[in-house]
Design an enzyme around this catalytic site. Structure first.
Site, PDB file in Angstrom:
ATOM      1  N   ASP A 141       0.829  -1.210   0.000  1.00 41.95           N
ATOM      2  CA  ASP A 141       0.000   0.000   0.000  1.00 41.95           C
ATOM      3  C   ASP A 141       0.862   1.257   0.000  1.00 41.95           C
ATOM      4  OD1 ASP A 141       0.873  -0.697   2.614  1.00 41.95           O
ATOM      5  OD2 ASP A 141      -0.550   0.740   3.452  1.00 41.95           O
ATOM      6  N   GLU A 142       0.286   2.340  -0.438  1.00 41.49           N
ATOM      7  CA  GLU A 142       0.859   3.685  -0.321  1.00 41.49           C
ATOM      8  C   GLU A 142       2.315   3.748  -0.798  1.00 41.49           C
ATOM      9  OE1 GLU A 142      -1.821   5.491   3.305  1.00 41.49           O
ATOM     10  OE2 GLU A 142      -0.094   4.257   3.856  1.00 41.49           O
TER      11      GLU A 142
END
Length: 530
Positions: A332-333
């Site tokens: 993620d991210e």
């Protein structure tokens, strides 16, 4: 109308309990009727009330099959009941009467059970030990809240008569604990495991690495823990688990029928690793340790071969410590990683997970690459996440990728309840108890086939949490609702009925020493401690 009548019946039961507890002229506990079978959380699949309760007495025995697994569950139950009842409650093989734990072939499924209670005793039947253990959690909830205390209480210890037949809706009912932003000790993790087990949660996802801290010893890269684990959000000593520590967490979780799912987040959320080894950085320069809370600035160097030697070593050592099926690789991210590099990285890393005998899980951004065969994607978007992003996940689901639902504005346990909540964050919004409970995993993600939904998981990120009381305040009372979404049939989901059942658990949490948020949405005052 049926649900309305059920809610009224539950309210009536609770009022009887409250009236009995406040009566004068007699011991309050002796005036209380047994807890109704339909106050259990998660709601059982089927409840048939009976006429005569069973009373646990000084002569009660816990009778088990001639198997190590049944005896282990029996000893666990005895360990809960002995301090508060003051009874010996010997665990014995076979016989009739008392409390019986029985393994038997039947249509219980891998975690289901049947509980029969009457004047002569209580019998819990299941096909596998996990089912017996879940049945024991139901039995705990049917006893007065005072059974959870660690000193002798007056009783009486009545179990309502009747039959519960129960099996879970989903096989994945998880809770994630972030030990990277703030480090939590082995004993603190064990405490949370016990709380999860009470509500039939069966997965413990440990977020073991992030920008702020690396929390697991890796022999081939020792500075990860020694240096990367030496701090946390806001500074402070941080900490990490030795391999023996991690094995103890796994052992304890296994004894409560939870599977540990370790996560090493990559290619982003990796500053602790980058700070520990300069060669993992594209420029060969190690950044300083990080104690803030911003995200998206770090990335492993996708085009360096040493990156994949590093990942191979970490996955190999972690997989060897983890008996469970899954290994979470984050994903993620990764804002500092280009899309092309992200895809390249995931194409190289996912086969390493399979190489060491594990199945890949990633946050739902993994679906922007090509998920490995059998991989699971953990969806953490919001109700108003773009249709395009949701469709990307749904398309992967239609193509065989399983989905774990963790919508941040529903079941991220670190979100504030209200603007005045002293802990937590609010980037996904304010999440009161009703909002957390009042949705259906079966139809939440448009375009995803129902068969692709593996279940639900409640993440608890720890930017603002430093102690067990903080964990408990944010988890309770929302966690039991997530457990119900994962366990109970969709037909039982009804906020008005649920909030009454939830209120009845307040005294139990008080007896267990759990610090919880007394949401004004829940009618706590309708029930008193027993």
């Amino acid at each position: 109308m049926r649900q309305h009548h059920r809610t009224l019946r539950l309210l009536g039961s609770l009022l009887l309990v409250a009236m009995g507890a406040s009566a004068t002229g007699a011991a309050p506990a002796q005036a209380a009727p047994p807890t109704p079978l339909d106050l259990v959380v998660p709601a059982p699949a089927s409840v048939t009330p009976g006429a005569t309760p069973y009373r646990i007495t000084r002569g009660t025995q816990i009778r088990v099959d001639d198997s190590r697994e049944s005896r282990r569950v029996g000893e666990y139950l005895a360990g809960i009941l002995r301090p508060s009842t003051g009874y010996r409650l010997p665990v014995t093989d076979g016989g009739a009467g008392g409390i019986r734990l029985r393994l038997s072939k039947g249509s219980f499924g891998p975690e289901g059970y049947r509980l029969d209670s009457g004047r002569k005793g209580v019998t819990i039947t299941a096909a596998v030990p996990a089912g017996l253990f879940h049945g024991v959690q139901t039995l705990r909830q049917l006893l007065p809240a005072a059974v959870e205390k660690d000193s002798v209480q007056p009783g009486p210890w009545l179990v309502a008569g009747g039959t519960i037949k129960d099996t879970p809706r989903y096989g994945w009912r998880g809770a994630m604990l972030d030990v990277s932003r703030h480090f939590f000790t082995v004993d603190q993790v064990k405490r949370y495991i016990d709380q999860l087990a009470l509500y039939k949660i069966n997965k413990l996802h440990l977020h073991l690495s992030d920008d702020q801290g690396w929390r697991i010893a890796i022999d081939s890269w020792p500075r990860l823990a020694a240096h990367g684990g030496s701090t946390q959000v806001g500074g402070g000593p941080g900490g990490y688990y030795t391999k023996a520590d991690y094995k103890e967490i796994v052992r304890y979780a296994t004894s409560r029928y939870l599977e540990v799912v370790p996560e090493i987040d990559m290619p982003g959320h990796t500053n602790a690793a980058l700070a520990s080894y300069a060669e993992l950085n594209c420029d060969g320069v190690a950044p300083p340790l990080y104690t803030g809370t911003e995200v998206g600035f770090s990335s492993l160097c996708v085009n360096k071969e040493i990156t994949y030697d590093f990942v191979d070593d970490v996955i190999r050592e972690l997989a060897a410590l983890t008996p469970g099926k899954y290994l979470h690789i984050g994903g993620d991210e990764a804002h500092s990683t280009s899309h092309a590099d992200y895809v390249k990285f995931m194409d190289r890393v996912q086969p390493l997970v399979a190489k060491y005998g594990k199945t890949v899980i990633g946050w739902h951004q993994l679906t922007g690459a090509t998920p490995a065969k059998g991989a699971l994607a953990q969806y953490w978007g919001l109700d108003d996440t773009s249709a395009q992003e949701k469709e990307q996940v749904a398309a992967a689901a239609r193509n065989g990728t399983g989905v774990i639902l963790s919508p941040a504005d529903r079941i991220y346990l670190d979100m504030k309840y209200t603007a005045d909540t002293p802990l937590g964050l609010d980037w996904a919004g304010l999440v009161e108890v009703k909002r957390s409970y009042d949705w259906d995993p079966g139809d939440y993600l448009p375009g995803a086939p129902a068969s692709a939904i593996r279940g639900v998981e409640a993440p608890l990120w720890s930017e603002t949490l430093t102690k067990s009381d903080d964990i408990e305040y944010m988890a309770f009372p929302r966690l039991p609702g997530v457990a119900e979404l994962g366990w109970s049939p969709a037909a039982t989901h009804d906020w008005d009925a649920y909030k009454v059942r939830l209120a009845s658990h307040g005294p139990r949490w008080e007896a267990l020493g759990i610090d919880f948020y007394r949401s004004p949405q829940v009618p706590w005052d309708t029930v008193s401690a027993q």
